[in-house]
Design an enzyme around this catalytic site. Structure first.
Site, PDB file in Angstrom:
ATOM      1  N   SER A   1      57.239 -25.936  53.019  1.00 34.07           N
ATOM      2  CA  SER A   1      58.524 -25.558  53.592  1.00 34.07           C
ATOM      3  C   SER A   1      58.904 -26.518  54.724  1.00 34.07           C
ATOM      4  CB  SER A   1      58.453 -24.098  54.070  1.00 34.07           C
ATOM      5  OG  SER A   1      59.711 -23.615  54.443  1.00 34.07           O
TER       6      SER A   1
ATOM      7  N   ARG B   1      65.957 -12.652  61.237  1.00 35.35           N
ATOM      8  CA  ARG B   1      64.848 -12.488  60.305  1.00 35.35           C
ATOM      9  C   ARG B   1      65.327 -11.941  58.961  1.00 35.35           C
ATOM     10  NH1 ARG B   1      60.196 -14.792  58.912  1.00 35.35           N
ATOM     11  NH2 ARG B   1      58.662 -13.323  58.114  1.00 35.35           N
TER      12      ARG B   1
ATOM     13  N   ASP C   1      64.194 -20.902  43.942  1.00 34.86           N
ATOM     14  CA  ASP C   1      64.304 -21.187  45.378  1.00 34.86           C
ATOM     15  C   ASP C   1      65.734 -21.614  45.691  1.00 34.86           C
ATOM     16  OD1 ASP C   1      64.071 -22.040  48.017  1.00 34.86           O
ATOM     17  OD2 ASP C   1      62.190 -23.128  47.671  1.00 34.86           O
TER      18      ASP C   1
ATOM     19  N   HIS D   1      61.721 -18.915  47.373  1.00 36.42           N
ATOM     20  CA  HIS D   1      61.083 -19.855  48.289  1.00 36.42           C
ATOM     21  C   HIS D   1      59.695 -19.396  48.723  1.00 36.42           C
ATOM     22  CE1 HIS D   1      60.685 -22.988  51.253  1.00 36.42           C
ATOM     23  NE2 HIS D   1      60.494 -22.096  52.207  1.00 36.42           N
ATOM     24  N   ASP D   2      59.507 -18.110  48.876  1.00 30.45           N
ATOM     25  CA  ASP D   2      58.216 -17.577  49.331  1.00 30.45           C
ATOM     26  C   ASP D   2      57.159 -17.562  48.236  1.00 30.45           C
ATOM     27  OD1 ASP D   2      58.583 -17.196  51.997  1.00 30.45           O
ATOM     28  OD2 ASP D   2      58.709 -15.008  51.928  1.00 30.45           O
TER      29      ASP D   2
END
Length: 372
Positions: free
Chosen positions: A146, A219, A318, A351-352
């Protein structure tokens, strides 16, 4: 007493910053696992995303699970029984490294917004100081995830010849408009919280004056982009909260499970990461651009990187660092003369995925490292 395996590396003083200014008496935190061999050529350096600490995996000094516990350790994909593994906490992060919450030696007070403008090149240079302090001239492999993947590209551009091979995980050669827009909104949420107080909130969340709301929204925005719509649909669909879980007394209160999930995620994060550090690292991610090293052209910038082999991993879902950017990295490294393995995964986690789909990422990374 909480176990801690952190070590600290003092940076040269002054430590010049790319965009001006310098740090005095600065340090970065790092952890290591495994044994450096006699030739000092079995070192792997891992650079992290925006918020993780250097605690990538558990060890005797700190048995708590690390942020990449499933990936690294004895017998795992990044095998610490074979490799000497180093994970560095980014300069500017509040997980042990000098950051805006640290004391400014000139005043004795926290830097806050007097911290110099931070770039990922500064993060890379600080990590290189750690490697050199361990008397390692050339890394066997540099791994970047990342934001850490962008810092890894900066590391190789700034310190040619110091990296033999590279593993690029879900990253980008430059920030794209969508990612910039999301991070801009995250920073705006923090800055517009009255409790941010122009950076003057209570450091480390030690008091009442803290931008909880701004950090919470930031967040939540991040978590939404870290996963894919496919996963949100699969996990939550349109399932509503039980009646006793709803905020019926609040106008427009939470009604769906996905809302409650985001709220819980945000609560766990809000006071675990310094808001000013978040702002500085977020902006550093937006600023990074390999095109600066190639006369305004990303591919020309990538061609300046010299490694023998590379593995580039991306995931089709992603939206923050899309697969096209992984392809761009792979093409650039190949054009520079590296033997490149490109792996495109279909993980639904977005993405995670590199933190969640350990099985598929492990297979690719273990296979690559086995060839070295």
């Amino acid at each position: 007493m909480v176990a801690d395996a952190r070590q600290y590396c003092a940076l040269p003083s002054p430590f010049p910053m790319k965009r001006g200014g310098a740090l005095h008496g600065a340090r970065v935190a790092y952890e290591t696992w495994g044994t450096l061999n006699a030739a000092r050529d079995n070192a792997i350096l891992v650079l992290t995303g925006l918020s993780p600490s250097a605690h990538m995996m558990s060890c005797a000094a700190d048995p708590s699970p690390g942020w990449w516990e499933g990936m690294a350790g004895p017998g795992k994909a990044i095998d610490s029984s074979r490799w000497f593994v180093i994970c560095v906490n980014s300069l500017g992060s509040d997980k042990g490294s000098t950051c805006p919450a640290s004391a400014n030696p000139a005043t004795g007070e926290p830097y806050r917004l007097d911290f110099p403008e931070l770039s990922l090149e500064d993060v890379a240079n600080a990590a290189h100081v750690v490697v050199r302090s361990l008397d390692i001239e050339r890394l066997a492999c540099l791994v970047g995830c990342s934001m850490g993947g962008m810092a890894a590209l900066a590391y190789m551009l700034l310190h040619p010849g110091t990296v033999r091979t590279h593993i690029s995980v879900d990253t980008a050669p430059q920030a794209q408009p969508f990612a910039i827009a999301i991070r801009s909104l995250q920073r705006e949420a923090i800055r517009l919280d009255p409790q941010w107080a122009n950076g003057g909130y209570d450091i480390h969340g030690a008091g009442e004056h803290y931008p909880d709301m701004g950090m919470s929204i930031a967040r939540k925005l991040g978590v939404i982009t870290y996963r894919s719509a496919m996963e949100w649909n699969g996990r939550f669909a349109r399932i509503r909260l039980d009646a006793e879980q709803r905020e019926e007394q609040q106008p427009f209160g939470f009604e769906f499970q996905v809302e409650s999930y985001l709220e819980g995620h945000a609560r766990r994060f809000v006071r675990s990461f310094d808001p000013n550090s978040y702002l500085y690292l977020s902006r550093a991610s937006d600023w990074f651009d390999t095109a600066e090293y190639g006369g305004g052209n990303v591919m020309e910038g990538m061609k300046r990187i010299r490694v023998e082999r590379a593995l580039v991993i991306g995931v089709s879902t992603d939206i923050l660092f899309p697969l096209e950017q992984q392809e761009q990295i792979a093409e650039g490294l190949e054009a520079a003369g590296a033997a490149v393995d490109f792996v495109a995964l279909d993980s639904p986690q977005g993405h995670d995925a590199f933190l969640v789909d350990i099985e598929n990422y492990s297979r690719a990374i273990a296979g690559f490292l086995a060839k070295l």
